[in-house]
Scaffold this motif. Sequence first.
Motif, PDB file in Angstrom:
ATOM      1  N   GLN A 183       9.277  -6.017 -36.556  1.00 22.38           N
ATOM      2  CA  GLN A 183       8.052  -6.766 -36.294  1.00 22.38           C
ATOM      3  C   GLN A 183       7.635  -6.613 -34.830  1.00 22.38           C
ATOM      4  O   GLN A 183       6.487  -6.326 -34.523  1.00 22.38           O
ATOM      5  CB  GLN A 183       8.273  -8.243 -36.648  1.00 22.38           C
ATOM      6  N   GLN A 184       8.594  -6.774 -33.939  1.00 23.34           N
ATOM      7  CA  GLN A 184       8.299  -6.665 -32.509  1.00 23.34           C
ATOM      8  C   GLN A 184       7.802  -5.270 -32.161  1.00 23.34           C
ATOM      9  O   GLN A 184       6.807  -5.113 -31.458  1.00 23.34           O
ATOM     10  CB  GLN A 184       9.560  -6.926 -31.701  1.00 23.34           C
ATOM     11  N   VAL A 185       8.526  -4.279 -32.666  1.00 28.17           N
ATOM     12  CA  VAL A 185       8.148  -2.905 -32.363  1.00 28.17           C
ATOM     13  C   VAL A 185       6.751  -2.623 -32.883  1.00 28.17           C
ATOM     14  O   VAL A 185       5.909  -2.041 -32.208  1.00 28.17           O
ATOM     15  CB  VAL A 185       9.156  -1.922 -32.979  1.00 28.17           C
ATOM     16  N   GLU A 187       4.324  -4.677 -33.392  1.00 24.79           N
ATOM     17  CA  GLU A 187       3.283  -5.323 -32.602  1.00 24.79           C
ATOM     18  C   GLU A 187       3.107  -4.630 -31.263  1.00 24.79           C
ATOM     19  O   GLU A 187       1.997  -4.541 -30.742  1.00 24.79           O
ATOM     20  CB  GLU A 187       3.605  -6.806 -32.435  1.00 24.79           C
ATOM     21  N   TYR A 188       4.202  -4.146 -30.743  1.00 23.19           N
ATOM     22  CA  TYR A 188       4.104  -3.383 -29.496  1.00 23.19           C
ATOM     23  C   TYR A 188       3.245  -2.142 -29.716  1.00 23.19           C
ATOM     24  O   TYR A 188       2.398  -1.795 -28.907  1.00 23.19           O
ATOM     25  CB  TYR A 188       5.509  -2.997 -29.046  1.00 23.19           C
ATOM     26  N   TYR A 209       8.115   0.414 -40.485  1.00 28.11           N
ATOM     27  CA  TYR A 209       7.794  -1.007 -40.537  1.00 28.11           C
ATOM     28  C   TYR A 209       7.553  -1.450 -41.972  1.00 28.11           C
ATOM     29  O   TYR A 209       7.997  -2.518 -42.390  1.00 28.11           O
ATOM     30  CB  TYR A 209       6.556  -1.290 -39.680  1.00 28.11           C
ATOM     31  N   ASN A 214      11.972  -6.637 -43.604  1.00 27.56           N
ATOM     32  CA  ASN A 214      11.576  -7.359 -42.400  1.00 27.56           C
ATOM     33  C   ASN A 214      12.404  -8.635 -42.290  1.00 27.56           C
ATOM     34  O   ASN A 214      12.065  -9.670 -42.841  1.00 27.56           O
ATOM     35  CB  ASN A 214      10.088  -7.697 -42.502  1.00 27.56           C
ATOM     36  N   GLY A 216      13.023 -10.320 -39.613  1.00 26.67           N
ATOM     37  CA  GLY A 216      12.455 -11.283 -38.675  1.00 26.67           C
ATOM     38  C   GLY A 216      11.689 -12.386 -39.390  1.00 26.67           C
ATOM     39  O   GLY A 216      11.660 -13.524 -38.929  1.00 26.67           O
ATOM     40  N   ALA A 217      11.102 -12.042 -40.534  1.00 28.84           N
ATOM     41  CA  ALA A 217      10.274 -13.004 -41.249  1.00 28.84           C
ATOM     42  C   ALA A 217      11.067 -14.205 -41.745  1.00 28.84           C
ATOM     43  O   ALA A 217      10.515 -15.272 -41.977  1.00 28.84           O
ATOM     44  CB  ALA A 217       9.602 -12.313 -42.424  1.00 28.84           C
TER      45      ALA A 217
END
Lengths: 263, 306, 287
Positions: A183-185, A187-188, A209, A214, A216-217
């Motif tokens: 998720q972070q990657v 969004e980056y 992705y 995922n 993180g969710a």
Amino acid sequence: MASIILITLKGIFRDRVFQGIMVTALAFLLIPVIASLSMRQVTELSLTLSLSMISFILLLLSVFLGGTSLWKDIERRYTSSVLGLPLSRQRYLLGRFGGTALFVMIAAVVLGAAAFAVVLYSSAIYPPERPVIWSTMGLCILFDALKYILLIAVAFFFSTVSTSFFLPVFGTISIFLAGGVTQQVYEYLRSPASKSLSPVVKQIAAGLYYLLPNFGAFDFKVNAIYGLPLHVEGLLLTLAYFVVYVGILLSISAAIFIRREMR
Amino acid sequence: MNAIQITGLYKQFSGKRMKKIDALKGLDLEIAPGEVFGFLGPNGAGKSTTIKLMMGLLRPTAGAAKIMGMDAGQTESRRSVGYLPENPAFYDYLGAEEYIAFVGSQFRMGKSLLARRSEEVLKRLELWDARKRPMRGYSKGMVQRVGLAQALVHDPDVYILDEPMSGLDPIGRALVKDIILDLKRRGKCVFFSTHITDDVEKVCDRVGVIVKGTLVALDRVENILRSGVEGYLIHLKMPETESFSFGGIELFRRTDSVSEYYVPCSAFNGFMGEVNRTGTDVLLVETKRRDLEDFFLALVKSAQGA
Amino acid sequence: MRGTLSSALVCILLYGILIIPFTTYLRNKPFLEKLGYVPSVTALKSVAADHKEMVAASLVMKVLMYFGGLSEKSQESQVVIPPDYKAMSRLLHGAVKLDPYNMDAYYFAQAFLTWDVKQYKIANDLLIYGMKYRTWDWYLPFFAGFNSAFFLKEYEAAARYYQRAGELSGSDLSRLLAGRYMQESGQTELAINYLSVMMNGEKNPALKKNYQLRLTAFREARRIELARERYREVKGAMPATVEQLVSGGFLSPPPMDPYGGEFYLEADGKVSTTSKYAFAGVKNHKK
Ligand SMILES: Nc1ncnc2c1ncn2[C@@H]1O[C@H](COP(=O)(O)OP(=O)(O)OP(=O)(O)O)[C@@H](O)[C@H]1O
Ligand SMILES: [Mg+2]
């Protein structure tokens, strides 16, 4: 299938895994002591430590139980006796998975109860600024357990393609690490900060992705620790995601496992 | 309908460095219900491969195996089978009784029937005292007995046993022979693999011999035994001490007033004609034959030489 | 066989339907939840074991990615969500506790703690902490000197820091700075100098853009200052407004504040802007 789930559970319990968890869970007793070192947020810190510990134990359980379940059966030739019964391979696989998942769920409930006790104790002695929302905490633990059940499905998927336990165990750990940061990657990558990256790398990362689970969710720790509200819609979407993703993994695993030769 | 029907069964393993191993080269076999079939062959002949194909554990490269008319790939085909794998292993954290109960549940046996049958087989295989102990504490022979017990418990019509006597003591072997004969009496079909010809001779209706993935012999046991007759040892009553020869056959041995002649099959009629003409009394005709062991060894030798 | 394949297909189809709303939901999750909670640094330190540097780096990465995502939004001039500076600062402080050498953390903290958050003291304390470890790094005293001169108006300390920065870098630049701009009147040029150094050294595009923007603003301010001087020379008096400079032909084109504010002249002639050189400034001003 119920009987194969039962057999799986019996196996895990008789391998003294549960006792192991209980011994590890003794560390919960230390949490209030450690947390009281924090000046301002004792309850928050006990919550953090409890939730992290549950996560950690569940992670170990799902990687090792999930990654070795099928491998052990094949390696020790249990499969040739069990699959000689009128038990289809799908049911066998689902049963093994169900038993392991159920065990992780049981462990989550027991550890969750311990965490509740710890937090209750901490919050009684050092009342927190914001009251602990117990339902949020429960949901946080539940989604944590779901996350690790999804991880078990990943481990089972690897087990069906591999003959050793290296791929299931290390593959699962890698997927866990990768699935935690996608998720972070992502969004980056969507931000202009990533302009200098080559489009191929971006495409691959975006592909990963959508491909990787995922994890993180499933993380609602902040909500539980600071009593932030949970959004029903988000929870439902995550739940649906869980069901569908596990469905995909198990279906593909079953399709592979059916073709597999039991030598 | 045949209990077991194998047609053109072919199995190729891919070994190291893409080397192909033909473990089974077009096997055809039909086993009738109620028949006891012995599957003989040297190590690495393809017996276990055949059996795993019949159980759907392996997938055939070509051809098919059917059990009670159902393809071995179907789960339901195993519903009427009791299967004993080679060197069996069972969830070792369970006791024999628990495992038997698990097997029973897979065959959808009722609770009381299961309890009764479980007690029966466990007692018969002398596992009753150990039934509650986890199997990781069992000896090799005890695990083999569990394997037999779990194949018997649901009383199926077809039994597929991969080396049922292996790892058993002489008493155990005798017990297994007994059990198979019992099944035969009750009209069950038994297919078992073995290296030991003696077992086959005692219990089988038919025998197949497989060498290097090819069936080299398939016949009824009595036919093989009959075809194995090489000659006769004929005992004649002859008080006189001088020796005679009949039809060119010389005296083999003499004790007191009995002379023994060894007569090959081909010379038997000529010899007997001569004996009758001289009015000599025939005391005993012994059949001299190769046993199944010799038959087997000769077959393997010629097949492997080829 | 067919069953498992078709169930796989059904699941994949459902996945396709689900994934868009799911990822949208994740993208729009509240920022605090995204930045995540970092447990006490002491606890982290013991858990991180021999991976302290990695944990520190991942904390800094977290902040960078978070900020990168936000600044994208602010430049598309969507609703400006004020970044959670407090959480960012906490993470960065945590990071340098784990790994006092992590340069990203210092650079980045300096980037937002000053103009945006106005926590000059905190920024300088952090830099002083870093100087104890990164003894070779001329940037840290350079930052500290700038903060001291420009924001804190502690010229003595600033001179000391610039001196040190000069010694470390081996260039005269900082030493020059140490003497030249140590008065109120040199502030704009000081800022322009600082910002150009920062911009040239910056690799992160989001930050670079930030510097660029601010640099543009200060260049505009400098332009006004020069116009103001010319006005005074010609007219013999100070102008009262920026408009006077524009209409008098001293300043063309008219100045533009990239932060959306308006330049004005203070009573003593100092050039200022309503945006205070930050996006948040405009909002506060309008309120
Ligand atoms: N999984 C496998 N991969 C490659 N080759 C195999 C495999 N399993 C069996 N084979 C080969 O197939 C042949 C037949 O093996 P199989 O196990 O059927 O023999 P067997 O008749 O049961 O022998 P034994 O009497 O020793 O049990 C052997 O040459 C063996 O090497
Ligand atoms: Mg064998």
